[in-house]
Structure formats: structure tokens, C-alpha cells
Motif scaffolding. Structure first.
Motif, PDB file in Angstrom:
ATOM      1  N   GLU A 107       0.604  -0.925  -0.256  1.00 13.83           N
ATOM      2  CA  GLU A 107      -0.012   0.289  -0.177  1.00 13.83           C
ATOM      3  C   GLU A 107       0.614   1.286   0.221  1.00 13.83           C
ATOM      4  O   GLU A 107       1.683   0.840   0.675  1.00 13.83           O
ATOM      5  CB  GLU A 107      -0.805   0.040   1.005  1.00 13.83           C
ATOM      6  CG  GLU A 107      -2.012  -1.251   0.944  1.00 13.83           C
ATOM      7  CD  GLU A 107      -3.088  -0.768  -0.268  1.00 13.83           C
ATOM      8  OE1 GLU A 107      -3.524   0.529  -0.164  1.00 13.83           O
ATOM      9  OE2 GLU A 107      -3.524  -1.466  -0.613  1.00 13.83           O
ATOM     10  N   PRO A 108       0.662   2.766  -0.724  1.00 12.47           N
ATOM     11  CA  PRO A 108       1.089   3.636  -0.830  1.00 12.47           C
ATOM     12  C   PRO A 108       1.767   3.522   0.585  1.00 12.47           C
ATOM     13  O   PRO A 108       0.893   3.850   1.881  1.00 12.47           O
ATOM     14  CB  PRO A 108       0.208   4.642  -1.545  1.00 12.47           C
ATOM     15  CG  PRO A 108      -0.698   3.999  -1.647  1.00 12.47           C
ATOM     16  CD  PRO A 108      -1.196   2.820  -1.243  1.00 12.47           C
ATOM     17  N   ASP A 109       3.110   4.252   1.033  1.00  9.07           N
ATOM     18  CA  ASP A 109       3.458   4.569   1.848  1.00  9.07           C
ATOM     19  C   ASP A 109       3.127   5.930   2.330  1.00  9.07           C
ATOM     20  O   ASP A 109       2.841   7.315   1.748  1.00  9.07           O
ATOM     21  CB  ASP A 109       5.264   5.143   1.893  1.00  9.07           C
ATOM     22  CG  ASP A 109       5.665   4.936   3.664  1.00  9.07           C
ATOM     23  OD1 ASP A 109       5.615   6.115   3.912  1.00  9.07           O
ATOM     24  OD2 ASP A 109       7.015   5.253   3.009  1.00  9.07           O
ATOM     25  N   PRO A 110       2.375   6.187   3.481  1.00  7.49           N
ATOM     26  CA  PRO A 110       2.291   7.795   4.095  1.00  7.49           C
ATOM     27  C   PRO A 110       2.857   8.578   4.396  1.00  7.49           C
ATOM     28  O   PRO A 110       2.567   9.883   4.324  1.00  7.49           O
ATOM     29  CB  PRO A 110       1.945   7.262   5.523  1.00  7.49           C
ATOM     30  CG  PRO A 110       1.025   5.564   5.924  1.00  7.49           C
ATOM     31  CD  PRO A 110       2.564   4.957   4.661  1.00  7.49           C
ATOM     32  N   ALA A 111       4.166   8.343   3.405  1.00 14.99           N
ATOM     33  CA  ALA A 111       5.925   9.410   3.953  1.00 14.99           C
ATOM     34  C   ALA A 111       4.774  10.193   2.489  1.00 14.99           C
ATOM     35  O   ALA A 111       5.544  11.126   2.483  1.00 14.99           O
ATOM     36  CB  ALA A 111       6.031   9.428   3.889  1.00 14.99           C
TER      37      ALA A 111
ATOM     38  N   GLY B  39       2.414  11.037   1.532  1.00 16.06           N
ATOM     39  CA  GLY B  39       0.693  12.641   1.312  1.00 16.06           C
ATOM     40  C   GLY B  39      -0.067  11.653   1.837  1.00 16.06           C
ATOM     41  O   GLY B  39      -0.878  10.738   1.990  1.00 16.06           O
ATOM     42  N   GLN B  40      -1.070  12.578   2.650  1.00 19.53           N
ATOM     43  CA  GLN B  40      -1.859  12.248   3.552  1.00 19.53           C
ATOM     44  C   GLN B  40      -3.391  12.026   2.534  1.00 19.53           C
ATOM     45  O   GLN B  40      -4.404  11.887   3.327  1.00 19.53           O
ATOM     46  CB  GLN B  40      -2.341  13.919   3.915  1.00 19.53           C
ATOM     47  CG  GLN B  40      -1.040  14.097   5.406  1.00 19.53           C
ATOM     48  CD  GLN B  40      -1.706  15.506   5.800  1.00 19.53           C
ATOM     49  OE1 GLN B  40      -1.582  16.473   4.802  1.00 19.53           O
ATOM     50  NE2 GLN B  40      -2.090  15.924   7.076  1.00 19.53           N
ATOM     51  N   VAL B  41      -3.518  12.302   1.674  1.00 27.44           N
ATOM     52  CA  VAL B  41      -4.560  12.360   0.147  1.00 27.44           C
ATOM     53  C   VAL B  41      -4.073  10.861  -0.308  1.00 27.44           C
ATOM     54  O   VAL B  41      -3.698  10.560  -0.783  1.00 27.44           O
ATOM     55  CB  VAL B  41      -4.829  13.078  -0.839  1.00 27.44           C
ATOM     56  CG1 VAL B  41      -5.581  12.669  -1.739  1.00 27.44           C
ATOM     57  CG2 VAL B  41      -4.573  14.567   0.355  1.00 27.44           C
ATOM     58  N   LEU B  42      -5.569   9.878   0.316  1.00 27.28           N
ATOM     59  CA  LEU B  42      -5.087   8.531  -0.914  1.00 27.28           C
ATOM     60  C   LEU B  42      -6.323   8.678  -1.740  1.00 27.28           C
ATOM     61  O   LEU B  42      -7.695   9.211  -1.838  1.00 27.28           O
ATOM     62  CB  LEU B  42      -5.598   7.213   0.248  1.00 27.28           C
ATOM     63  CG  LEU B  42      -5.385   5.964  -0.333  1.00 27.28           C
ATOM     64  CD1 LEU B  42      -4.622   5.896  -0.544  1.00 27.28           C
ATOM     65  CD2 LEU B  42      -6.382   4.564   1.065  1.00 27.28           C
ATOM     66  N   VAL B  43      -5.719   8.057  -2.503  1.00 28.52           N
ATOM     67  CA  VAL B  43      -6.616   8.360  -4.120  1.00 28.52           C
ATOM     68  C   VAL B  43      -6.476   6.686  -4.234  1.00 28.52           C
ATOM     69  O   VAL B  43      -5.916   6.066  -5.103  1.00 28.52           O
ATOM     70  CB  VAL B  43      -6.186   8.918  -4.933  1.00 28.52           C
ATOM     71  CG1 VAL B  43      -6.351   9.503  -6.595  1.00 28.52           C
ATOM     72  CG2 VAL B  43      -5.614  10.243  -4.229  1.00 28.52           C
TER      73      VAL B  43
ATOM     74  N   GLY C 159       5.371   6.517  -9.603  1.00 24.83           N
ATOM     75  CA  GLY C 159       3.896   7.110  -9.786  1.00 24.83           C
ATOM     76  C   GLY C 159       2.416   6.486  -9.788  1.00 24.83           C
ATOM     77  O   GLY C 159       2.339   5.833  -8.472  1.00 24.83           O
ATOM     78  N   PHE C 160       1.648   6.820 -10.881  1.00 26.24           N
ATOM     79  CA  PHE C 160      -0.144   6.438 -10.393  1.00 26.24           C
ATOM     80  C   PHE C 160      -0.279   5.254 -11.442  1.00 26.24           C
ATOM     81  O   PHE C 160      -0.992   5.004 -11.045  1.00 26.24           O
ATOM     82  CB  PHE C 160      -0.389   7.734 -10.911  1.00 26.24           C
ATOM     83  CG  PHE C 160       0.249   9.189 -10.695  1.00 26.24           C
ATOM     84  CD1 PHE C 160       0.196   9.615  -9.244  1.00 26.24           C
ATOM     85  CD2 PHE C 160       0.968  10.175 -11.432  1.00 26.24           C
ATOM     86  CE1 PHE C 160       0.541  10.530  -8.607  1.00 26.24           C
ATOM     87  CE2 PHE C 160       1.364  11.129 -10.931  1.00 26.24           C
ATOM     88  CZ  PHE C 160       1.048  11.452  -9.399  1.00 26.24           C
TER      89      PHE C 160
ATOM     90  N   TRP D 198      -3.137   5.656  -5.217  1.00 25.42           N
ATOM     91  CA  TRP D 198      -1.172   6.258  -4.807  1.00 25.42           C
ATOM     92  C   TRP D 198      -2.022   7.292  -3.971  1.00 25.42           C
ATOM     93  O   TRP D 198      -3.028   7.432  -3.189  1.00 25.42           O
ATOM     94  CB  TRP D 198      -1.123   7.101  -6.253  1.00 25.42           C
ATOM     95  CG  TRP D 198      -1.210   7.219  -7.098  1.00 25.42           C
ATOM     96  CD1 TRP D 198      -2.544   6.771  -7.803  1.00 25.42           C
ATOM     97  CD2 TRP D 198      -2.497   8.348  -7.259  1.00 25.42           C
ATOM     98  NE1 TRP D 198      -3.894   7.666  -8.897  1.00 25.42           N
ATOM     99  CE2 TRP D 198      -3.752   9.094  -8.163  1.00 25.42           C
ATOM    100  CE3 TRP D 198      -1.918   9.681  -6.182  1.00 25.42           C
ATOM    101  CZ2 TRP D 198      -3.893  10.245  -8.279  1.00 25.42           C
ATOM    102  CZ3 TRP D 198      -3.076  11.081  -6.629  1.00 25.42           C
ATOM    103  CH2 TRP D 198      -3.393  11.156  -7.866  1.00 25.42           C
ATOM    104  N   ARG D 199      -0.901   7.600  -2.886  1.00 23.45           N
ATOM    105  CA  ARG D 199      -0.773   9.263  -2.475  1.00 23.45           C
ATOM    106  C   ARG D 199      -0.467  10.688  -2.521  1.00 23.45           C
ATOM    107  O   ARG D 199       0.867   9.922  -4.208  1.00 23.45           O
ATOM    108  CB  ARG D 199      -0.579   8.405  -1.079  1.00 23.45           C
ATOM    109  CG  ARG D 199      -1.249   7.762   0.195  1.00 23.45           C
ATOM    110  CD  ARG D 199      -0.257   7.445   1.344  1.00 23.45           C
ATOM    111  NE  ARG D 199      -1.064   6.410   2.002  1.00 23.45           N
ATOM    112  CZ  ARG D 199      -2.694   7.294   3.048  1.00 23.45           C
ATOM    113  NH1 ARG D 199      -2.293   8.054   3.144  1.00 23.45           N
ATOM    114  NH2 ARG D 199      -3.134   6.191   3.856  1.00 23.45           N
TER     115      ARG D 199
END
Length: 346
Positions: free
Chosen positions: A22-26, A28-32, A123-124, A129-130
Motif C-alpha cells: 500500500e502507498p507509504d503514508p510518507a 502524502g495524506q491524500v489516498l486516491v 508514479g500513478f 496512490w498518495r
């Protein structure tokens, strides 16, 4: 989690994997949740091993820099679940140069920036992604089918902003624009020229297929052949092919006080015989300007989002000539003659 990756720097190493964390919280705060990513020449060059830098020691780089998704959550509270967003590609360097510190990271001076899906940041092209709240750009809900065009449109929006800044050096009332190259960047450049009320001309090699009709639907004129054979001198030119002969001819063709924006990247390799002295004389005596432009910052992304929202959405949809499921990614990366923009869908 599924995602499209490469071993950075290794040719033909692209693969679709299902073991991405899963995308690393580092990040960004926005999970997409991903909806689509666009495919362009940059992706193909990274897959060919020509460049691309991984963010970590395992050498893996998740591809995809042209994004579209829906917010799942945002710990900052700025974005709401369901919001339609794209992620800005470039991030300023960690010890910012003067431009990065001022939010002009597209004009970075020291080259230490990172870019999603390209340089030192994933990338996306993954299911989720975050991004940081300030590096997400909201899109009108009406763009849910075409919002993946925002990244190339942001590049064009920056080019137009700089053209207009340069033109403001004098009493300037441009009437015509020439765009060379009818790929996604060229056609979006023509769109923004049309939105400015200019007489739009587009020159490309394709004599058939969707490109001529797309230009005509903008109210523009489509040309093939040589730049030098055109019966007019444009006030503005956006050169989007990167072809050396076309570049030289465009610089020579533009009219007095003209502005030429070079937005295509040359592949190099073929020598060009050029009378530099004659070209210099034309540029100097006509007060012409030629400049290069790449990438975009936040205001350009926002201007591009507004331009897409104001455009004919059927026309925008026609730019996306193929929508390919992620599982068929190899097909998406295989260029076809009538391709304009190909997207991977999630």
C-alpha cells in the motif's frame, strides 16, 4: 496491490505485479483510488531503459505520471472522499533552490527535484496512490472521462503563460498561431489557442486519420508538408515535434515580434546543415524570441483544469483514441498509426 513497474535503467523490464505494498503514508495524506493513467513517449523511453530513477534501493519504479483518480481519504481534511483529482508530477527539491522555494518548481535550477513515475518517486500506475494535499488538483465532475488529459494540458498552459508574458514586452495583439505536431501536446496547444480567439493552424505529417478533423472541429486549419510552404507568417508558434528541420523552419517562419515556444524534445543523432548567420539576422532584425518550456507548477495545473472544463468534452474524448485495461498494458504501450492518447484504465 497491482501496479505497473520497471527496474529503473534496465531495458524491457516492465511488468505488471500484484505484490505492491500500500502507498507509504510518507508520500502524502491524500489516498486516491486510480481511475486512469495516460501513456506517452516518456513512459516508453523509461521502459527502454533510457532514463528513470527508482526511489529506493530495490530499483523498482512504479510508472505513470499522467493521472486521474478519486479521493478515498485525506487526513488533512482538505479533500473529500469521491473528489476527482489528478496528482502533480514534480515535487521541489528537499533543499529548495530559489524557484522551488517560491513554488516555481517547474523552473528548478539545481535539478534535485523528484517526479512521480520518472525520477526518485513512484508514479500513478497502481491501484491506489498518495499525494500531499497541495499537490492534488481538483477537476470538475464533468471531466471524469477525460481528466487524465490534465497533465499534458498543464504543460501547454505553462507554455501559453510564458508566451503571453514575453509578448507583453511590446504593444502586442497576436492574431495567428502555428502549432507543429498534432500529438496530444500539439492538439491541446491548439485548443488553448482557439480559446484565446486566435486563428489556429496545425501542421503534421498525417494526411488521414483523426487529426485533421480534430483541428477543423476547433475551427482551425490543418496543414501537411513543409513549414516553409505555409502562405503566412504566424505571430506565435508552438513547436511540438522536436524535429530539428521543423524547429529551424519554424524559427525562420514566424513573423515580426513573433514568439516561438519549443515544447518538443529532440532525439538527436542526425546532423543538420543550417545557415546560423541568416537565421540570427532574421531573429535579431524582427525582434523575435525563441524559448523552451517543460513541466508546470500549481497555477498551470489549475489553469489547465479550467481550460479542460471550458472545452467541448466530446472533442476532448476524441483525443483519447484507446482506453486499455491495466491487464492489457503491453497493448497500450504498442504505438498504432492513428493513436493520439492511449490510457490505461483501472
Amino acid at each position: 496491490m497491482r501496479g505497473l513497474i520497471v527496474e529503473a535503467g534496465q531495458a524491457d523490464s516492465a511488468q505488471l505485479v500484484d505484490d505492491l505494498p500500500e502507498p507509504d503514508p510518507a508520500e502524502g495524506q491524500v489516498l486516491v483510488r486510480a481511475l486512469a493513467v495516460g501513456i506517452c513517449g516518456t513512459d516508453r523511453e523509461i521502459i527502454a531503459g533510457e532514463y528513470g530513477e527508482a526511489p529506493g534501493p530495490d530499483g523498482r519504479l512504479v510508472l505513470g505520471h499522467e493521472s486521474l483518480g478519486r479521493v478515498l481519504s485525506d487526513d488533512s481534511g482538505r479533500w473529500q472522499p469521491g473528489d476527482l483529482v489528478a496528482g502533480i508530477v514534480r515535487r521541489p527539491d528537499p533543499q529548495p533552490c530559489r524557484n522551488c522555494a517560491a513554488g516555481e518548481w517547474d523552473m528548478c535550477r539545481n535539478g534535485r527535484y523528484v517526479e512521480c513515475g520518472i525520477k526518485q518517486r513512484h508514479g500513478f500506475a497502481r491501484e491506489r496512490w498518495r499525494t500531499e494535499p497541495d499537490f492534488a488538483v481538483g477537476l470538475d465532475e464533468s471531466l471524469a472521462e477525460v481528466g487524465v488529459l490534465l497533465e499534458p494540458a498543464s504543460v501547454v498552459a505553462k507554455a501559453w503563460e510564458h508566451i503571453e508574458r514575453i509578448g507583453a514586452r511590446a504593444a502586442w495583439a497576436p492574431e495567428s498561431v502555428l502549432v507543429t505536431g498534432a500529438g496530444p501536446i500539439g492538439l491541446l496547444a491548439a485548443l488553448l489557442g482557439s480559446q484565446r480567439g486566435l486563428d489556429v493552424h496545425v501542421l503534421d505529417r498525417a494526411e488521414s486519420g483523426p487529426k485533421p478533423d480534430l483541428v477543423r472541429r476547433l475551427g482551425g486549419t490543418y496543414h501537411t508538408g513543409s513549414v516553409c510552404a505555409l502562405p503566412f507568417e504566424p505571430d506565435i508558434a508552438l513547436e511540438c515535434t522536436g524535429a530539428p528541420v521543423v524547429i529551424a523552419n519554424v524559427i525562420s517562419q514566424v513573423g515580426p515580434n513573433g514568439v516561438v515556444c519549443l515544447a518538443g524534445v529532440s532525439s538527436g543523432g542526425r546532423p543538420l546543415s543550417l545557415d546560423v548567420a541568416e537565421l540570427n539576422k532574421e531573429v535579431v532584425l524582427e525582434n523575435n524570441v525563441t524559448f523552451g518550456s517543460v513541466n508546470a507548477n500549481l497555477r498551470h495545473w489549475e489553469a489547465a483544469a479550467a481550460a479542460l472544463a471550458a472545452a467541448d468534452h466530446d472533442w476532448l474524448s476524441s483525443l483519447i483514441t484507446r482506453r486499455v485495461p491495466l491487464t492489457d498494458w503491453r497493448d497500450a504501450l504498442t504505438h498504432r498509426p492513428d493513436d493520439i492518447k492511449v490510457t490505461l484504465t483501472f
